[in-house]
Design a protein around this motif. Sequence first.
Motif, short mmCIF file in Angstrom:
data_model
loop_
_atom_site.label_atom_id
_atom_site.label_comp_id
_atom_site.label_asym_id
_atom_site.label_seq_id
_atom_site.Cartn_x
_atom_site.Cartn_y
_atom_site.Cartn_z
N ALA A 11 -4.78 10.66 -5.24
CA ALA A 11 -3.58 9.83 -5.43
C ALA A 11 -2.38 10.44 -4.70
O ALA A 11 -1.61 9.73 -4.06
N ALA A 12 -2.25 11.77 -4.76
CA ALA A 12 -1.14 12.44 -4.06
C ALA A 12 -1.29 12.29 -2.55
O ALA A 12 -0.31 12.03 -1.85
N LEU A 13 -2.52 12.45 -2.04
CA LEU A 13 -2.75 12.26 -0.61
C LEU A 13 -2.40 10.85 -0.18
O LEU A 13 -1.72 10.65 0.83
N LYS A 14 -2.86 9.87 -0.95
CA LYS A 14 -2.59 8.47 -0.60
C LYS A 14 -1.09 8.19 -0.61
O LYS A 14 -0.59 7.46 0.23
N SER A 15 -0.37 8.78 -1.56
CA SER A 15 1.07 8.54 -1.62
C SER A 15 1.78 9.09 -0.39
O SER A 15 2.81 8.56 0.02
N GLU A 16 1.19 10.10 0.24
CA GLU A 16 1.81 10.71 1.42
C GLU A 16 1.40 10.00 2.71
O GLU A 16 2.22 9.86 3.61
N VAL A 17 0.14 9.56 2.82
CA VAL A 17 -0.33 8.98 4.09
C VAL A 17 -0.52 7.47 4.03
O VAL A 17 -0.77 6.85 5.06
N GLY A 18 -0.45 6.86 2.86
CA GLY A 18 -0.52 5.41 2.73
C GLY A 18 -1.90 4.82 2.62
O GLY A 18 -2.06 3.77 2.02
N ASP A 19 -2.91 5.47 3.18
CA ASP A 19 -4.26 4.92 3.18
C ASP A 19 -5.23 6.09 3.29
O ASP A 19 -5.15 6.89 4.24
#
Length: 152
Positions: free
Chosen positions: A75-83
């Motif tokens: 979830a943290a990764l997705k929040s930073e890169v969008g996808d």
Amino acid sequence: MTPEERLEALGLTLPEVPKPVAAYVPAVRTGDLVYTSGQVPLVDGKPARTGKLGAELTTEEGAEMARICGLNVLAALKSEVGDLGRIRRIVKVVVFVASDPAFSEQPKVGNGASELFAEVFGEAGKHARSAVGVSALPLDVPVEVEVIAEVA
């Protein structure tokens, strides 16, 4: 399959990014790397379990807590890169395990997160890893996981 499709096939849903409990952000990108802050096994904003491995929790329960940490990392990764499809590789995983002094199965606990990353990203989810026993973690949680990921 995309990482999101793999999550769905596993019956998993990414949680909301856990709110930081101190002065930090969930993830930071520099160049083609994203560093996540340590993610703990929060579910709906509360610890899924508390205690130490080898005392209050078994190795298997610890691995499940590491898997929850892994979902929070995603979830943290997705929040930073969008996808999550932009993640080229999970490079490094660090697993901190709150352990009774006699407990020595930290690597097996860490497998909960490592196996999740491999299920979601395939070969790109295989990574270098450290699994370290510590005396205590924030909120008395049993496990904390941080990741370095390469992005496209």
